[in-house]
Design an enzyme around this catalytic site. Structure first.
Site, PDB file in Angstrom:
ATOM      1  N   ARG A 177      18.465  45.372 -26.935  1.00  0.00           N
ATOM      2  CA  ARG A 177      17.906  46.514 -26.201  1.00  0.00           C
ATOM      3  C   ARG A 177      16.903  46.024 -25.159  1.00  0.00           C
ATOM      4  O   ARG A 177      16.829  46.567 -24.055  1.00  0.00           O
ATOM      5  CB  ARG A 177      17.248  47.504 -27.161  1.00  0.00           C
ATOM      6  CG  ARG A 177      18.253  48.231 -28.044  1.00  0.00           C
ATOM      7  CD  ARG A 177      17.595  49.280 -28.901  1.00  0.00           C
ATOM      8  NE  ARG A 177      17.121  50.401 -28.095  1.00  0.00           N
ATOM      9  CZ  ARG A 177      16.347  51.374 -28.569  1.00  0.00           C
ATOM     10  NH1 ARG A 177      15.948  51.352 -29.826  1.00  0.00           N
ATOM     11  NH2 ARG A 177      15.959  52.369 -27.777  1.00  0.00           N
ATOM     12  N   CYS A 235       7.883  50.241 -27.961  1.00  0.00           N
ATOM     13  CA  CYS A 235       9.208  50.070 -28.552  1.00  0.00           C
ATOM     14  C   CYS A 235      10.119  51.126 -27.954  1.00  0.00           C
ATOM     15  O   CYS A 235      10.024  51.427 -26.763  1.00  0.00           O
ATOM     16  CB  CYS A 235       9.135  50.161 -30.082  1.00  0.00           C
ATOM     17  SG  CYS A 235       8.412  51.709 -30.679  1.00  0.00           S
TER      18      CYS A 235
END
Length: 281
Positions: A177, A235
């Site tokens: 990611r 995050c």
């Protein structure tokens, strides 16, 4: 109160005088389900109160991201309903990697409540240690906590970008990611330019127990953190980044900033740049 508590110490505290026992929050949650409430009903630490990530530990998903900070008045109401008292200890646990419990730890600290810890190893360690479990429905006496937000530093998008340039901004997501190879949840792939990848899974061992302060300090040094350097974390939605803040505190770097909106907030604005690849950019 130290940020971590062992299962042995929690068991001893729960066996102590009623007025000294900690409030225990069961915060089990999974992105793909099943709901944590089902796990709670199947068995929990005796006396634990279930606190849902989406309803208690975060505000409503929207422009602020997928798990924005809850409204302080709502948080105070929910924490009081869970029995949280001013100055009294709180212990949070999950059954995964400790990140949701770390979100509860961070949120209570942000709210001005110092006496809070994460159960090291979570529910798995509790059951592995032979400690009792319960299926009883818990109805605690209402607490009297007053939420005073701001005791932990929160970053907005501009401050996160500045920290990535002038300090160290850690991206807690898994590497695919971070690099932009995949993005299963948020509007765009990639990372904040200048951020360094620090996957949250590296904070715990294979059994879900937190690594030692020395191991964590070495990990952050390897990631480029210098003594006294400003540091923050983000995050996908501000949950697993809370575990970075906790790991930094364990490693001797307290007071790290949290970009609460994280990538779910950053990526909503097409004018904000996105870096891809293995380098910070």
């Amino acid at each position: 109160m130290r940020p971590l508590i062992s299962t042995t110490d929690l068991a001893a505290a729960l066996a102590g005088p009623a007025g000294d026992r900690p409030v225990v929050l069961d915060v089990r949650w999974r992105l793909a389900g099943p709901p944590g409430a089902e796990s709670y009903r199947a068995g929990h630490v005796p006396g634990a109160v279930f606190a849902d990530l989406d309803r208690v530990l975060a505000g409503e998903s929207g422009e602020g991201g997928r798990h924005p900070l809850p409204d302080p008045a709502d948080l105070q109401r929910d924490l009081r309903a869970a029995g949280v008292r001013a100055g009294a200890p709180v212990v949070a646990y999950d059954d995964a990697d400790g990140s949701v419990a770390a979100r509860a730890w961070w949120l209570l600290r942000w709210a001005g409540h110092e006496e809070v810890a994460v159960l090291d190893g979570g529910y798995a360690a509790w059951t592995a240690g032979g400690h009792p479990v319960s299926t009883d429905e818990v109805h605690p006496e209402p607490g009297d906590i007053t939420v005073r937000p701001g005791a932990m530093p929160v970053l907005d998008a501009d401050e996160a970008a500045a920290l990535a340039r002038d300090g160290l901004l850690l991206d807690a997501r898994a590497n695919p990611r971070y690099t932009g190879e995949t993005e299963p949840v948020d509007p765009r792939a990639g990372h904040i330019p200048g951020a360094v990848n620090a996957p949250f899974a590296g904070h715990t061992d294979d059994d879900g127990r937190w690594r030692t302060p020395e191991q964590l300090a070495a990990r952050f040094a390897d990631l480029g953190l210098r003594p006294g350097e400003p540091v923050g974390a983000y995050c996908g939605s501000g949950v697993t980044a809370s575990s970075v803040v906790l790991a930094l505190e364990l490693a001797g770097h307290p007071g790290a900033g949290l970009y609460a909106g994280s990538w779910s907030h950053w990526s909503r604005n097409p004018d904000r740049p996105a870096a891809t690849g293995t380098l910070p950019g």
